[in-house]
Write a protein that holds these residues in place. Structure first.
Motif, PDB file in Angstrom:
ATOM      1  N   LEU A 465       0.736  -1.058   0.086  1.00 57.32           N
ATOM      2  CA  LEU A 465       0.048  -0.052  -0.021  1.00 57.32           C
ATOM      3  C   LEU A 465       0.920   1.212  -0.056  1.00 57.32           C
ATOM      4  CD1 LEU A 465      -2.867   0.897   0.049  1.00 57.32           C
ATOM      5  CD2 LEU A 465      -2.573   1.271   2.675  1.00 57.32           C
ATOM      6  N   PHE A 466       0.892   1.980  -1.065  1.00 58.20           N
ATOM      7  CA  PHE A 466       1.518   3.199  -1.025  1.00 58.20           C
ATOM      8  C   PHE A 466       0.795   4.369  -0.791  1.00 58.20           C
ATOM      9  CE2 PHE A 466       3.376   0.194  -4.456  1.00 58.20           C
ATOM     10  CZ  PHE A 466       4.810   0.249  -3.978  1.00 58.20           C
ATOM     11  N   VAL A 467       1.040   5.032   0.167  1.00 55.49           N
ATOM     12  CA  VAL A 467       0.168   6.171   0.739  1.00 55.49           C
ATOM     13  C   VAL A 467       1.246   7.660   0.578  1.00 55.49           C
ATOM     14  CG1 VAL A 467      -0.999   7.320   2.776  1.00 55.49           C
ATOM     15  CG2 VAL A 467      -0.652   4.969   2.590  1.00 55.49           C
ATOM     16  N   VAL A 468       0.383   8.259  -0.449  1.00 54.41           N
ATOM     17  CA  VAL A 468       1.433   9.290  -0.930  1.00 54.41           C
ATOM     18  C   VAL A 468       0.719  10.805  -0.259  1.00 54.41           C
ATOM     19  CG1 VAL A 468       2.275  10.902  -2.885  1.00 54.41           C
ATOM     20  CG2 VAL A 468       1.992   8.443  -3.075  1.00 54.41           C
ATOM     21  N   MET A 469       1.625  11.217   0.408  1.00 53.81           N
ATOM     22  CA  MET A 469       1.235  12.637   1.203  1.00 53.81           C
ATOM     23  C   MET A 469       1.359  13.758   0.328  1.00 53.81           C
ATOM     24  SD  MET A 469       0.027  11.518   4.154  1.00 53.81           S
ATOM     25  CE  MET A 469       0.032  10.101   5.092  1.00 53.81           C
ATOM     26  N   ASN A 470       0.210  14.141  -0.441  1.00 57.58           N
ATOM     27  CA  ASN A 470       0.253  15.127  -1.502  1.00 57.58           C
ATOM     28  C   ASN A 470       0.119  16.692  -1.048  1.00 57.58           C
ATOM     29  OD1 ASN A 470       0.172  16.141  -3.978  1.00 57.58           O
ATOM     30  ND2 ASN A 470      -1.205  14.901  -4.830  1.00 57.58           N
ATOM     31  N   ASN A 471       1.046  17.401  -0.683  1.00 55.96           N
ATOM     32  CA  ASN A 471       0.918  18.772  -0.413  1.00 55.96           C
ATOM     33  C   ASN A 471       1.353  19.707  -1.428  1.00 55.96           C
ATOM     34  OD1 ASN A 471       3.824  18.578   0.105  1.00 55.96           O
ATOM     35  ND2 ASN A 471       3.716  18.738   2.272  1.00 55.96           N
ATOM     36  N   GLY A 472       1.777  19.156  -2.401  1.00 55.81           N
ATOM     37  CA  GLY A 472       2.268  20.048  -3.585  1.00 55.81           C
ATOM     38  C   GLY A 472       3.518  20.876  -3.393  1.00 55.81           C
ATOM     39  N   ALA A 473       4.272  20.343  -2.252  1.00 48.77           N
ATOM     40  CA  ALA A 473       5.186  21.360  -2.113  1.00 48.77           C
ATOM     41  C   ALA A 473       6.531  20.399  -1.538  1.00 48.77           C
ATOM     42  CB  ALA A 473       5.033  22.610  -1.200  1.00 48.77           C
ATOM     43  N   TYR A 474       7.681  21.234  -1.373  1.00 46.91           N
ATOM     44  CA  TYR A 474       8.835  20.654  -0.791  1.00 46.91           C
ATOM     45  C   TYR A 474       8.565  21.230   0.834  1.00 46.91           C
ATOM     46  CZ  TYR A 474      11.200  18.736  -4.975  1.00 46.91           C
ATOM     47  OH  TYR A 474      11.716  17.949  -5.928  1.00 46.91           O
ATOM     48  N   ARG A 475       7.556  20.724   1.555  1.00 51.45           N
ATOM     49  CA  ARG A 475       7.269  21.449   2.747  1.00 51.45           C
ATOM     50  C   ARG A 475       8.252  21.629   3.615  1.00 51.45           C
ATOM     51  NH1 ARG A 475       3.962  25.442   3.605  1.00 51.45           N
ATOM     52  NH2 ARG A 475       5.207  25.890   5.690  1.00 51.45           N
ATOM     53  N   THR A 476       9.076  20.472   3.777  1.00 52.02           N
ATOM     54  CA  THR A 476      10.071  20.461   4.741  1.00 52.02           C
ATOM     55  C   THR A 476      11.202  21.904   4.634  1.00 52.02           C
ATOM     56  OG1 THR A 476      12.072  19.383   5.939  1.00 52.02           O
ATOM     57  CG2 THR A 476      11.834  19.106   3.679  1.00 52.02           C
ATOM     58  N   LEU A 477      11.311  21.989   3.143  1.00 51.03           N
ATOM     59  CA  LEU A 477      12.283  23.099   2.983  1.00 51.03           C
ATOM     60  C   LEU A 477      11.614  24.470   3.209  1.00 51.03           C
ATOM     61  CD1 LEU A 477      15.053  23.626   1.711  1.00 51.03           C
ATOM     62  CD2 LEU A 477      14.054  23.520  -0.405  1.00 51.03           C
ATOM     63  N   GLN A 478      10.349  24.568   2.816  1.00 44.49           N
ATOM     64  CA  GLN A 478       9.537  25.785   3.164  1.00 44.49           C
ATOM     65  C   GLN A 478       9.622  26.047   4.734  1.00 44.49           C
ATOM     66  OE1 GLN A 478       5.744  25.357   1.293  1.00 44.49           O
ATOM     67  NE2 GLN A 478       6.501  25.793  -0.528  1.00 44.49           N
ATOM     68  N   ASP A 479       9.254  24.909   5.557  1.00 44.54           N
ATOM     69  CA  ASP A 479       9.360  25.231   6.920  1.00 44.54           C
ATOM     70  C   ASP A 479      10.711  25.774   7.529  1.00 44.54           C
ATOM     71  OD1 ASP A 479       6.845  24.428   7.039  1.00 44.54           O
ATOM     72  OD2 ASP A 479       7.235  22.413   7.821  1.00 44.54           O
ATOM     73  N   THR A 480      11.654  25.138   6.947  1.00 47.82           N
ATOM     74  CA  THR A 480      13.183  25.580   7.277  1.00 47.82           C
ATOM     75  C   THR A 480      13.363  26.936   6.767  1.00 47.82           C
ATOM     76  OG1 THR A 480      13.885  23.298   7.234  1.00 47.82           O
ATOM     77  CG2 THR A 480      15.654  24.981   7.117  1.00 47.82           C
ATOM     78  N   TYR A 481      13.065  27.390   5.803  1.00 43.43           N
ATOM     79  CA  TYR A 481      13.020  28.626   5.298  1.00 43.43           C
ATOM     80  C   TYR A 481      12.471  29.587   6.148  1.00 43.43           C
ATOM     81  CZ  TYR A 481      12.644  32.568   1.823  1.00 43.43           C
ATOM     82  OH  TYR A 481      12.604  33.804   1.301  1.00 43.43           O
ATOM     83  N   GLU A 482      11.192  29.414   6.691  1.00 41.18           N
ATOM     84  CA  GLU A 482      10.447  30.240   7.513  1.00 41.18           C
ATOM     85  C   GLU A 482      11.246  30.214   8.842  1.00 41.18           C
ATOM     86  OE1 GLU A 482       6.520  28.671   7.472  1.00 41.18           O
ATOM     87  OE2 GLU A 482       6.173  29.184   5.311  1.00 41.18           O
ATOM     88  N   SER A 483      11.623  29.234   9.503  1.00 42.08           N
ATOM     89  CA  SER A 483      12.106  29.220  10.528  1.00 42.08           C
ATOM     90  C   SER A 483      13.738  30.044  10.543  1.00 42.08           C
ATOM     91  CB  SER A 483      12.450  27.639  10.855  1.00 42.08           C
ATOM     92  OG  SER A 483      13.545  27.052  10.236  1.00 42.08           O
ATOM     93  N   MET A 484      14.253  30.064   9.446  1.00 42.27           N
ATOM     94  CA  MET A 484      15.468  30.903   9.255  1.00 42.27           C
ATOM     95  C   MET A 484      15.351  32.514   9.142  1.00 42.27           C
ATOM     96  SD  MET A 484      17.749  28.261   7.169  1.00 42.27           S
ATOM     97  CE  MET A 484      18.998  29.413   6.870  1.00 42.27           C
TER      98      MET A 484
END
Length: 542
Positions: A465-484
């Motif tokens: 079962l392949f479960v694809v979490m589809n948020n349409g972005a490199y979210r971890t990079l966006q989160d890190t960008y905001e935290s910086m």
């Protein structure tokens, strides 16, 4: 009795327990393919349409079987495509024996098409390289490669084999396999028992060596013998301690300041099989707080004192060492003391889990789902005995906080950082353990990197079962960008809305879109009944 080179290669593979070859062939592999086709009991050839998927499948297979997996790549370009998987395997310490066919030696000096410096290309991504130039050297090098792949620290070993060498009409001797004696417990455990036994606030950091060496049960005995709180190492690749146990305090964050803050609550820590805490983002200062007494146990002597000083360092096999340490601790720590610590820790950790559970349930809604709700639906839907192959980055961090697993091998991740590992690794894991449900939890970016693995999933009829979490972005990079302190939209991180059901259909994999958290939970709960792969596209809120 001698064998021709290609047949000698097969003889050794069978003798080393290899029952599958993971590969993507080319002209330089034709002598090997010919030998496979002419041998009745030859290993099965598992084809991948991209070398990234090939190496990832072998990675998952090696983890599931506990044996080195064998990989056959093609020439310099094929090896280059497989490097991302080899880097992951080296960081995750997955034992692989990898070959690539080199161009014909008779015109190699003329720089023929497809040729290249294979050993130079592979060297940074593997434990060792062998450049085979004589047929008589191939069997000995292969024996060394299989032995080295599992020796701590385990990892991939590479051999460059010219195509004309495999096709030589010559007889070569195949050396017998020499069984390696099982390593024993570490010396000096009495000193470790003294330090841990005298502690008033003991803790344990469970590293991935625990999961790799099947030492989970032994670590449970050790933790319970002294009532030590147990943290998983940062970004753990394995289940190294049951997340259902009252002493389990979750994973340490991959930053030195956060590790230091978490461990400041203790006076003594046992660090078992952990690779130096593997920080992700830089923060100043050491990982360990001042005044902390450190006992370090590892099967790899290079880990002792590598990134932090230890008051006592122990080198030995983890399971027998921990079993012996548990016996010594039971003689030093009163039973009522250990039980009292377990009770207090259980109350504290249960309250923390309840908070996470409440946050996740409060996020339930129809699609697109909140990440918390998606993680919770997967965690609560998992069938008994499931294997989670996780490459979901941001949602994966939430999943780790609420998943309830206790069987060894039930959680698999790679700390290597090379995206695209998850699909192939899940296929390999399903081939290794056909009786266990496999649920691959993937980020959409990770899925794009490893999409070709779906072809192999369909070809092998792997019930994943392949479960694809589809948020349409490199979210971890966006989160890190905001935290910086980044301002505005971080460029290069927007993927847009992608329909992974269409991508699955192209490769012949059935697919469905999750309509709600409840729907997703039901789909995950049905993973154990699958007879072929199924992809679930899970739209997430931005």
């Amino acid at each position: 009795m001698g064998s021709r080179p290609a047949l000698a290669l097969l003889d050794i593979l069978r003798d080393e327990g290899v029952d599958r070859v993971f590969g993507n062939p080319g002209t330089t592999e034709l002598p090997f393919l010919a030998a496979l086709s002419q041998t009745d009991d030859a290993p099965e050839y598992v084809l991948g349409v991209h070398e990234g998927a090939v190496v990832s499948m072998a990675d998952g297979y090696a983890r599931g079987t506990g044996r080195p997996a064998f990989v056959s790549l093609h020439i310099a370009a094929g090896l280059a495509n497989g490097l991302i998987g080899l880097l992951n395997a080296r960081r995750s310490r997955t034992p692989l024996v990898v070959t690539a066919g080199q161009q014909d030696r008779r015109h190699l000096q003329q720089d023929p098409m497809l040729s290249g410096d294979l050993t130079g290309l592979a060297a940074p991504a593997v434990k060792a390289v062998y450049d085979i130039q004589h047929a008589r050297d191939l069997p000995l090098a292969l024996r060394r490669a299989f032995a080295l792949a599992v020796r701590p620290p385990a990892g991939p070993v590479f051999l460059s084999v010219p195509m004309d060498l495999l096709g030589e009409d010559t007889e070569i001797e195949v050396p017998a396999r020499t069984p390696t004696p099982a390593p024993g417990p570490a010396p000096g455990l009495e000193r470790a028992a003294l330090l841990l036994g005298d502690a008033t606030r003991p803790a344990i950091v469970a590293g991935d060596g625990v999961g790799r060496e099947d030492a989970l049960g032994a670590l449970i005995r050790t933790a319970e013998a002294c009532g030590a709180t147990v943290h998983h190492q940062p970004m753990a690749d394995c289940l190294n301690f049951p997340t259902t146990h009252p002493l389990h305090a979750g994973m340490l964050p991959p930053r030195h300041d956060a590790v230091r803050a978490a461990l400041a609550a203790y006076d003594t820590v046992l660090i078992v099989g952990a690779h130096a805490f593997t920080p992700h983002h830089y923060t100043p200062g050491p990982a360990l707080p001042p005044g902390l007494t450190v006992v370090q146990l590892d099967s790899d002597p290079d880990e002792i004192g590598r990134n932090f000083p230890a008051d006592t360092g122990l080198v030995g096999a983890l399971a027998p060492s921990l079993h012996r340490l548990a016996e010594l601790l039971r003689d030093r720590v009163p039973d009522h003391t250990a039980k009292s610590r377990i009770l207090r820790a259980g109350e504290r950790h249960a309250a923390e889990r309840d908070r996470a559970e409440s946050a996740a349930r409060a996020a339930y809604s129809r699609a697109p789902l909140a990440p918390w709700a998606a993680a919770h639906a997967v965690a609560r839907g998992l069938p008994p005995d499931a294997v989670v192959v996780e490459e979901a980055i941001t949602v994966g961090l939430l999943l780790r906080r609420i998943v309830r697993l206790d069987r060894p091998g039930s959680y698999t991740h790679t700390v290597g950082g090379g995206l695209g590992w998850g699909i192939g690794a899940a296929v390999g894991r399903a081939l290794a353990e056909p009786g266990r449900p496999v649920v691959a939890v993937l980020g959409d970016g990770c899925t794009l990197f490893g999409l070709q693995g779906l072809w192999s999933a369909a070809r092998q009829t792997a019930p994943v079962l392949f479960v694809v979490m589809n948020n349409g972005a490199y979210r971890t990079l966006q989160d890190t960008y905001e935290s910086m302190g980044g301002q505005g939209v971080c460029p290069g991180t927007d993927l847009g809305r992608l329909d992974f059901t269409q991508a699955a259909g192209f490769f012949g994999v059935d697919a469905v879109r999750a309509q709600s958290a409840t729907h997703l939970r039901e789909l995950v709960a049905g993973a154990g009944k699958l007879t072929r792969p199924l992809l679930v596209d899970v739209p997430l809120r931005p």
